[in-house]
Design a protein around this motif. Structure first.
Motif, PDB file in Angstrom:
ATOM      1  N   UNK A 172     -35.140   6.678  15.320  1.00 51.40           N
ATOM      2  CA  UNK A 172     -35.585   5.482  16.003  1.00 51.40           C
ATOM      3  C   UNK A 172     -37.085   5.538  16.242  1.00 51.40           C
ATOM      4  N   UNK A 173     -37.773   4.387  16.221  1.00 47.54           N
ATOM      5  CA  UNK A 173     -39.208   4.391  16.511  1.00 47.54           C
ATOM      6  C   UNK A 173     -39.446   4.742  17.955  1.00 47.54           C
ATOM      7  N   UNK A 174     -40.578   5.361  18.263  1.00 45.73           N
ATOM      8  CA  UNK A 174     -40.869   5.727  19.658  1.00 45.73           C
ATOM      9  C   UNK A 174     -41.002   4.494  20.519  1.00 45.73           C
ATOM     10  N   UNK A 175     -40.481   4.566  21.710  1.00 42.65           N
ATOM     11  CA  UNK A 175     -40.504   3.427  22.616  1.00 42.65           C
ATOM     12  C   UNK A 175     -41.931   3.215  23.118  1.00 42.65           C
ATOM     13  N   UNK A 176     -42.374   1.943  23.065  1.00 40.41           N
ATOM     14  CA  UNK A 176     -43.719   1.613  23.504  1.00 40.41           C
ATOM     15  C   UNK A 176     -43.731   1.426  25.015  1.00 40.41           C
ATOM     16  N   UNK A 177     -44.833   1.769  25.691  1.00 43.59           N
ATOM     17  CA  UNK A 177     -44.899   1.550  27.129  1.00 43.59           C
ATOM     18  C   UNK A 177     -44.872   0.066  27.452  1.00 43.59           C
ATOM     19  N   UNK A 178     -44.321  -0.243  28.584  1.00 36.93           N
ATOM     20  CA  UNK A 178     -44.160  -1.636  28.960  1.00 36.93           C
ATOM     21  C   UNK A 178     -45.496  -2.325  29.159  1.00 36.93           C
ATOM     22  N   UNK A 179     -46.553  -1.590  29.591  1.00 35.70           N
ATOM     23  CA  UNK A 179     -47.864  -2.193  29.766  1.00 35.70           C
ATOM     24  C   UNK A 179     -47.975  -3.021  31.027  1.00 35.70           C
ATOM     25  N   UNK A 180     -47.103  -2.819  32.012  1.00 34.40           N
ATOM     26  CA  UNK A 180     -47.146  -3.564  33.263  1.00 34.40           C
ATOM     27  C   UNK A 180     -47.564  -2.624  34.391  1.00 34.40           C
ATOM     28  N   UNK A 181     -48.404  -3.164  35.273  1.00 34.00           N
ATOM     29  CA  UNK A 181     -48.935  -2.377  36.363  1.00 34.00           C
ATOM     30  C   UNK A 181     -48.832  -3.173  37.667  1.00 34.00           C
ATOM     31  N   UNK A 182     -48.782  -2.449  38.754  1.00 33.64           N
ATOM     32  CA  UNK A 182     -48.699  -3.047  40.077  1.00 33.64           C
ATOM     33  C   UNK A 182     -50.042  -2.868  40.776  1.00 33.64           C
ATOM     34  N   UNK A 183     -50.626  -3.969  41.242  1.00 35.27           N
ATOM     35  CA  UNK A 183     -51.883  -3.908  41.974  1.00 35.27           C
ATOM     36  C   UNK A 183     -51.737  -4.706  43.269  1.00 35.27           C
ATOM     37  N   UNK A 184     -52.633  -4.436  44.204  1.00 36.24           N
ATOM     38  CA  UNK A 184     -52.647  -5.125  45.492  1.00 36.24           C
ATOM     39  C   UNK A 184     -53.885  -6.009  45.577  1.00 36.24           C
ATOM     40  N   UNK A 185     -53.672  -7.234  46.052  1.00 36.95           N
ATOM     41  CA  UNK A 185     -54.745  -8.197  46.218  1.00 36.95           C
ATOM     42  C   UNK A 185     -54.823  -8.556  47.701  1.00 36.95           C
ATOM     43  N   UNK A 186     -56.037  -8.509  48.267  1.00 43.68           N
ATOM     44  CA  UNK A 186     -56.254  -8.801  49.676  1.00 43.68           C
ATOM     45  C   UNK A 186     -57.023 -10.115  49.820  1.00 43.68           C
ATOM     46  N   UNK A 187     -56.840 -10.762  50.971  1.00 40.84           N
ATOM     47  CA  UNK A 187     -57.660 -11.922  51.291  1.00 40.84           C
ATOM     48  C   UNK A 187     -58.597 -11.578  52.436  1.00 40.84           C
ATOM     49  N   UNK A 188     -59.339 -12.562  52.939  1.00 40.66           N
ATOM     50  CA  UNK A 188     -60.341 -12.292  53.968  1.00 40.66           C
ATOM     51  C   UNK A 188     -59.709 -11.887  55.293  1.00 40.66           C
ATOM     52  N   UNK A 189     -58.465 -12.295  55.531  1.00 38.15           N
ATOM     53  CA  UNK A 189     -57.798 -11.976  56.789  1.00 38.15           C
ATOM     54  C   UNK A 189     -57.091 -10.630  56.768  1.00 38.15           C
ATOM     55  N   UNK A 190     -57.176  -9.902  55.669  1.00 35.94           N
ATOM     56  CA  UNK A 190     -56.513  -8.611  55.569  1.00 35.94           C
ATOM     57  C   UNK A 190     -55.101  -8.669  55.043  1.00 35.94           C
ATOM     58  N   UNK A 191     -54.592  -9.858  54.746  1.00 34.12           N
ATOM     59  CA  UNK A 191     -53.257  -9.968  54.172  1.00 34.12           C
ATOM     60  C   UNK A 191     -53.270  -9.470  52.729  1.00 34.12           C
ATOM     61  N   UNK A 193     -51.101  -9.005  48.918  1.00 39.95           N
ATOM     62  CA  UNK A 193     -50.066  -9.496  48.019  1.00 39.95           C
ATOM     63  C   UNK A 193     -49.960  -8.535  46.849  1.00 39.95           C
ATOM     64  N   UNK A 194     -48.744  -8.088  46.560  1.00 39.64           N
ATOM     65  CA  UNK A 194     -48.495  -7.166  45.450  1.00 39.64           C
ATOM     66  C   UNK A 194     -48.159  -7.992  44.218  1.00 39.64           C
ATOM     67  N   UNK A 195     -48.880  -7.738  43.134  1.00 40.15           N
ATOM     68  CA  UNK A 195     -48.740  -8.522  41.912  1.00 40.15           C
ATOM     69  C   UNK A 195     -48.505  -7.573  40.753  1.00 40.15           C
ATOM     70  N   UNK A 196     -47.609  -7.959  39.856  1.00 38.29           N
ATOM     71  CA  UNK A 196     -47.368  -7.206  38.625  1.00 38.29           C
ATOM     72  C   UNK A 196     -48.123  -7.889  37.486  1.00 38.29           C
ATOM     73  N   UNK A 197     -49.003  -7.145  36.847  1.00 43.25           N
ATOM     74  CA  UNK A 197     -49.838  -7.712  35.790  1.00 43.25           C
ATOM     75  C   UNK A 197     -49.699  -6.876  34.526  1.00 43.25           C
TER      76      UNK A 197
END
Length: 609
Positions: A172-191, A193-197
């Motif tokens: 079987x061919x080697x499985x490729x990495x999914x290429x998805x990462x989790x990052x955190x985005x903040x706003x001015x109030x300190x809130x 949001x976790x986003x998968x990109x």
């Protein structure tokens, strides 16, 4: 006759044993030479035995070791019989009579040869006959398979590279990495949001995703900001930059902020407001300047050689003191002159390389680094994370000078790519948007004055007529509210009761923030003309303050309440123009400048992630 039969039997047994000995020698050659087929190296007698082992033969496999033992026992019995008869009967050989001693001598000679042959046979034990037979069976099966017609394999991806019908782990061919990462985005109030990109997602794509998820208005002014709180640095990511590459160079304390930045492409909108005439010149030419009308063309043309020149304060490495230098910014890098304002190559020393560096705005630089002014910026190499020794700290004399230096750095580094980033949103307006745009609020639309007195509405182009229409509308609201007050106490949903709180739902209203906080928000979102916000007044609890940016400076205008005929109104010009609520006031000054230095254009907003 018995002697002849015994002799023939002896010869037959000797022949068989010689064949077996030859087969054993050839078998050793097979083990040493694996490239030859075993069927070509073995004797004819073993080939007959192999034929018996074929699927078409009904007999079982022949045990050659048992056959040899039987032959040995038969040979011993024959030899004992021969010795008994040799004493009584003379032996005949070719029709002639021989003496017994001669025959005994010949027999002893033959018996010695047979004994030596038998010893050689014993020394060649053990015999690996079954391994050879298995090898022959495998080759026979392969031959049978190759003789069949070729049938195409309907599932070639399930077979091994050797076309094996079985599925092995390496096929079987080697499985490729999914290429998805989790990052955190903040706003001015300190809130946060976790986003998968994805790994190849750009800053523009992430901003559009956040606009879609937060139900904001996509006016192409949202930006992703790289923020370093420990060093007091931040910069706005370019639209084409990959988010994961930028995050790889950030420390654990650094983070991404999501906010508006109206000044990102202000140079392409109003190029004449940038770069005073004495600030831009041609390289190595001190007396020839570039006309303002040709600034944009020369900055985007990679073959031209403009430069930015002027005085900057630079912090000395390892010290807290600042030194004033004559600095030159070119496509090749940032230089300072060691001899006054000289541009000769022998007097220029390289400070920073544009390709491997980024430019940052310094937050509270006067407090952190004892800078001579608040207009500080920093050039940080990409490989440096937190070491301040490798950073170059600069301070300009005013905000316009700092904006020009930072804009020139971006133009020299990215060139035409920066202009393409500015043009892409305009080209996408004609195409179907990738994300659905939510409904826009009334305060964020580009409003025009309308007259609905006739059968059909018309746009009021004359500003004087628009102002009179607004005054007329204000009088109509006043009369309506007076009529409702005469009928009785208004309900909680009555306009007179909502006028004092309805502005709190608007994005441009920020409640009880200080003067310094309002100035900081204006600074962070671009300091372009027309950027504004409204807040509660700290000196008068019943009043409000309009903070407006004009010529890169924040100006504050107090909105005072005034009462007339029992109705409260709001005014900016001491009661000359009155409005029933703040929404009406903002919408009016979005169309008319009035007493303000410029119209209200860009609301200073924050988003709840």
């Amino acid at each position: 006759m018995n002697n002849f039969a015994l002799n023939c039997c002896f010869n037959w047994i000797l022949h068989k044993l010689m064949n077996y000995w030859m087969f054993k020698q050839e078998q050793d050659n097979v083990d040493r030479t694996a490239n030859h087929r075993p069927a070509e190296l073995i004797g004819s007698s073993f080939q007959q035995a192999a034929n018996r082992n074929s699927p078409n033969h009904q007999e079982d496999d022949v045990d050659l070791e048992a056959l040899v033992n039987d032959m040995n026992s038969s040979f011993e019995s024959l030899c004992s019989t021969y010795n008994v008869q040799a004493e009584a009967v003379p032996l005949l050989h070719n029709g002639q009579s021989h003496r017994p001693n001669e025959q005994t001598h010949s027999h002893s000679q033959a018996h010695g040869q047979l004994t030596s042959l038998h010893q050689k046979l014993r020394r060649s034990q053990p015999m690996h006959i079954l391994a050879v037979s298995r090898r022959l069976q495998v080759e026979e099966e392969q031959y049978r398979t190759s003789s069949l017609p070729a049938i195409p394999n309907p599932f070639p991806e399930l077979c091994s590279p050797a076309s094996s019908p079985t599925l092995c782990p390496g096929s079987l061919p080697p499985s490729q990495p999914s290429g998805k990462y989790i990052i955190k985005i903040f706003n001015e109030d300190g809130m946060v949001k976790v986003v998968e990109i994805l790994a190849n997602m750009t800053a523009r794509d992430l901003c559009q995703l956040l606009v879609y998820k937060s139900h904001c208005v996509d006016d192409n002014s949202w930006a992703l900001v790289e923020h370093h709180p420990a060093m007091g640095l931040e910069r706005c990511l370019e639209d084409h930059e990959l988010v994961m590459q930028v995050q790889a160079s950030m420390t654990s304390e650094s983070k991404f902020l999501f906010r508006k930045n109206y000044a990102k492409y202000e140079f392409f909108k109003n190029p004449l407001n940038f770069f005073p005439e004495q600030m831009v010149a041609w390289c190595q030419e001190s007396n020839r300047s570039i006309p303002p009308s040709q600034l944009l063309q020369n900055f985007l043309n990679s073959t031209s050689c403009p430069e930015i020149q002027g005085y900057l304060y630079m912090k000395e490495t390892g010290r807290k003191s600042w030194k004033k230098l004559y600095v030159l910014l070119r496509r090749s890098g940032l230089y300072f002159s060691t001899k006054g304002t000289s541009k000769e190559p022998r007097h220029l020393q390289l400070l920073a390389d544009l390709e491997d560096s980024n430019i940052y705005t310094v937050i509270a630089g006067k407090k952190l680094h004892n800078a001579p002014a608040e207009y500080e910026f920093c050039i940080k190499p990409n490989k440096v994370r937190s070491e301040q020794k490798e950073m170059r700290m600069f301070c300009a004399e005013d905000e316009q000078s700092r904006t020009c230096w930072m804009t020139a750095f971006r133009l020299f580094k990215y060139g035409i790519l920066l202009y393409q980033n500015y043009k892409i949103p305009q080209q996408r307006k004609a195409l179907l948007s990738h994300f659905s745009t939510p409904v826009r609020s009334v305060s964020e639309n580009s409003l025009v004055a309308m007259d609905f007195s006739g059968r059909i509405g018309r746009v009021i182009d004359n500003p004087v007529e628009a102002q009179s229409a607004a005054v007329e509308e204000g009088h109509a609201w006043r009369k309506r509210s007076q009529r409702m007050n005469n009928l009785g106490s208004p309900s909680p949903l009555h306009p007179s009761s909502l006028s004092g709180v309805i502005h709190k739902t608007q994005l441009w209203f920020h409640g009880r923030i200080t003067r310094e906080e309002s100035h900081k928000m204006i600074l962070q979102q671009g300091q372009v003309d027309g950027l504004f916000l409204l807040r509660d007044s700290q000196s008068n609890p019943k009043a409000f303050v309009l903070t407006l940016c004009h010529h890169q400076k924040s100006k504050h205008f107090q909105i005072l309440p005034c009462e007339e005929d029992g109705q409260v109104f709001f005014s900016l010009d001491d009661g000359t123009t009155k409005f029933t609520d703040l929404i009406q006031l903002v919408e009016f000054y979005q169309l008319n400048r009035g007493v303000l230095p410029c119209r209200l254009k860009h609301p200073c907003t924050t988003v709840a992630l």
